[in-house]
Design an enzyme around this catalytic site. Sequence first.
Site, PDB file in Angstrom:
ATOM      1  N   ASP A 250       1.665   1.874  25.733  1.00 17.10           N
ATOM      2  CA  ASP A 250       1.201   1.905  24.351  1.00 17.10           C
ATOM      3  C   ASP A 250       1.651   0.624  23.653  1.00 17.10           C
ATOM      4  O   ASP A 250       2.675   0.030  24.017  1.00 17.10           O
ATOM      5  CB  ASP A 250       1.786   3.100  23.590  1.00 17.10           C
ATOM      6  CG  ASP A 250       1.264   4.433  24.097  1.00 17.10           C
ATOM      7  OD1 ASP A 250       0.158   4.460  24.678  1.00 17.10           O
ATOM      8  OD2 ASP A 250       1.961   5.447  23.916  1.00 17.10           O
ATOM      9  N   ASP A 272      -3.337   1.908  26.954  1.00 16.91           N
ATOM     10  CA  ASP A 272      -3.414   3.256  26.388  1.00 16.91           C
ATOM     11  C   ASP A 272      -3.477   3.148  24.860  1.00 16.91           C
ATOM     12  O   ASP A 272      -4.202   2.315  24.334  1.00 16.91           O
ATOM     13  CB  ASP A 272      -2.227   4.092  26.870  1.00 16.91           C
ATOM     14  CG  ASP A 272      -2.458   5.604  26.724  1.00 16.91           C
ATOM     15  OD1 ASP A 272      -3.529   6.003  26.236  1.00 16.91           O
ATOM     16  OD2 ASP A 272      -1.567   6.365  27.102  1.00 16.91           O
ATOM     17  N   ASP A 276       0.350   5.406  18.739  1.00 19.40           N
ATOM     18  CA  ASP A 276       0.430   6.835  19.021  1.00 19.40           C
ATOM     19  C   ASP A 276       1.677   7.428  18.371  1.00 19.40           C
ATOM     20  O   ASP A 276       2.767   6.842  18.446  1.00 19.40           O
ATOM     21  CB  ASP A 276       0.477   7.090  20.529  1.00 19.40           C
ATOM     22  CG  ASP A 276      -0.885   6.923  21.191  1.00 19.40           C
ATOM     23  OD1 ASP A 276      -1.861   6.612  20.476  1.00 19.40           O
ATOM     24  OD2 ASP A 276      -0.965   7.102  22.418  1.00 19.40           O
ATOM     25  N   ARG A 329     -10.374   8.121  18.528  1.00 25.43           N
ATOM     26  CA  ARG A 329      -9.018   8.401  18.024  1.00 25.43           C
ATOM     27  C   ARG A 329      -8.665   7.531  16.823  1.00 25.43           C
ATOM     28  O   ARG A 329      -7.769   6.699  16.871  1.00 25.43           O
ATOM     29  CB  ARG A 329      -7.976   8.225  19.131  1.00 25.43           C
ATOM     30  CG  ARG A 329      -8.211   9.112  20.337  1.00 25.43           C
ATOM     31  CD  ARG A 329      -7.098   8.969  21.349  1.00 25.43           C
ATOM     32  NE  ARG A 329      -7.326   9.844  22.508  1.00 25.43           N
ATOM     33  CZ  ARG A 329      -6.527   9.922  23.562  1.00 25.43           C
ATOM     34  NH1 ARG A 329      -5.419   9.202  23.606  1.00 25.43           N
ATOM     35  NH2 ARG A 329      -6.807  10.721  24.571  1.00 25.43           N
TER      36      ARG A 329
END
Length: 433
Positions: A250, A272, A276, A329
């Site tokens: 991430d 990724d 997050d 997302r």
Amino acid sequence: MATAMTAATAGLIGATSEAATAASGCRVNYTITSQWADGFTASIDITNLGDAVSGWKLGWTFGAGQKVTSGWSATYAQSGSAVTAANASYNGSLGTGASTSIGFQGASGGSNPAPASFTLNGVTCTGGVGGTPTPSQSPTQTPTSNPTPPPSGGGGLVGWATQNGGTTGGGNASTVTVSDSSALSSAIRGTNASVVRVSGTLSCSGMLQVGSNKTIVGASGATIAGCGLNVSRAQNVIIKNLIFRNWNDDAINVQYSTNVWIDHNSLSNGYDGAIDIKRASDYVTVSWNKISNHNKAMLLGHDDGNGGEDRGHLRVTYHHNWFDATTQRHPRVRFGNPVHVFNNYYYANGGYGVASTMEAGVLVEGNYFDNVKDPYHRGEGSSPAGNLVARDNYKVNSGAGDAGGSVASVPYSYSLDSASSVKSVVTGGAGAH
């Protein structure tokens, strides 16, 4: 070093239109939490020492020409050097011994002294100036004299990261400048207050651990290439003005952490998640970031089965971010309620904009959707539908979206740009500078 001022009353506050009863007393702590060449941020803690009040107005006078440019948790007004801060709708009632915290960003010149005194509902609270230095990490690199100023486009901190005591990062601790990944990894560990300035391009892999009470800020063009920052079991962290690219996990991961502000970063072409947030994290603001050439932008809540940790947490504000042809997302939400998504610019997102799933409550407000066939919906993949309230959004060549259910109210003050202006506002200010 944080500057603190404490004032304690020696008298009573008479009845005013704000006061519920005829008498009260107060204590005020004024702290300069961050300072740069021509500006600063400050927090103010107000404690009611007398009878309960149902409304308050705090007043003070600046002594060196300072100006309030934006604020939170109160309504601010300034005439010349005189400033007032009136309670917001949610923090006006203060019982005996109760406290509330407000804050603001200001402009200053060569000096920035704390106000000499304050008034509450018109009566002076007097006291002396005091406070202790903010602890700082002993640097192995050469300190610079002042933190890098915040980038243009957007004012001070807004949203969930203003709650729970606010988010100040390293405050006014001495700045350490780093120019390689090893120095960065060392400087951002631990819990001592520290301002870490990143210079140049730092190449690395994996995730670098971030400790509590840190401000990580990039100089112009500062880049982290190949790795990311892991904010885990930390409190009070600010990450801003950095370019992230080609991360192999991430770019920014937040877990088991509270009071985090992620602001004015540019992120592209990673493996990724770009940003997050998961595992019981709370009180987070994600603002003025630009994400491009990437698939999975922002995940909030990593698994449907993690309700034991996540219920009652994952409260995040996303505002003035630019999702530039990213896929999905933006964010994808589980459990958090209310999650506030306002004044973001969505452009040509191939999958979807916002997804509310698994007990979440998401307010999607005042955003600009530009060529987005699926701007927002409830449910995603195997995750059941959450609640989503959409209001005052602006859509160009975009779908209608799917909304339903109810969402808890946000507890903080914020200014909402008109949705039709968001494209120009966000593209003019988002990302690292």
